[in-house]
Design a protein around this motif. Structure first.
Motif: not given
Length: 169
Positions: A105, A103, A161, A163-164, A101, A166
């Motif tokens: 930027s 996220m 995780r 880094i994607k 959850r 948004r």
């Protein structure tokens, strides 16, 4: 001044005479007035039978449908079962659930130090991130940042995780 007053009175008299000539006599207006009075009266309707169901407010219209109540109860039971089945029990499971959850930027490097960006908020390695989950606050530590990944730590467990950034719609 007197001439203006005389002209004004003459104009008023002429307008009054023209208006009087346009008004119909009362005999010519009588049929129209009688028709208007008949149309303005509400009609006398016969009373409806007592056993007739009112089409716009049938009996028990405001009551919920029994099928709907069963469907709602089944959906609530399924949601409750799913929530208790997926509830994390260990720090590792919690990290897996909550990290999905989070996220960010993106990242930025200021000097030689990488920063993880969440909108206007920036975090660096060692900073704490407070996360609310299931009515309880947890303190996650940002353990590492590289160009494409970030690592979170809770107590002794860590998870990395990607880094994607948004995508804005």
């Amino acid at each position: 001044m007197l001439i203006a007053a005389v002209i004004g009175l003459a104009v008023v008299a002429r307008v009054h005479a023209a208006a009087a000539a346009d008004i119909s006599t009362s005999e010519k207006r009588r049929p129209s007035l009688e028709l208007a009075e008949r149309l303005a009266q509400p009609p006398n309707l016969a009373p409806l039978p007592g056993e007739l169901v009112h089409p716009f407010n049938p009996a028990a219209f405001g009551q919920p449908d029994p099928e709907e109540l069963r469907a709602i109860a089944a959906a609530q039971a399924a949601a409750q079962a799913a929530q208790t089945a997926t509830k994390p029990t260990t720090d590792r499971e919690f990290l897996q659930v909550i990290a999905a959850r989070i996220m960010p930027s993106g990242t930025v490097i200021i000097g030689d130090e990488p920063w993880l960006i969440f909108g206007k908020k920036r975090l660096r390695v060692g900073d704490r991130l407070t996360v609310a989950y299931d009515g309880q606050d947890y303190q996650l530590e940002l353990a590492g940042i590289d160009r494409t990944n970030f690592t979170l730590r809770l107590n002794r467990d860590e998870i990395t995780r990607p880094i994607k950034p948004r995508k804005t719609p």
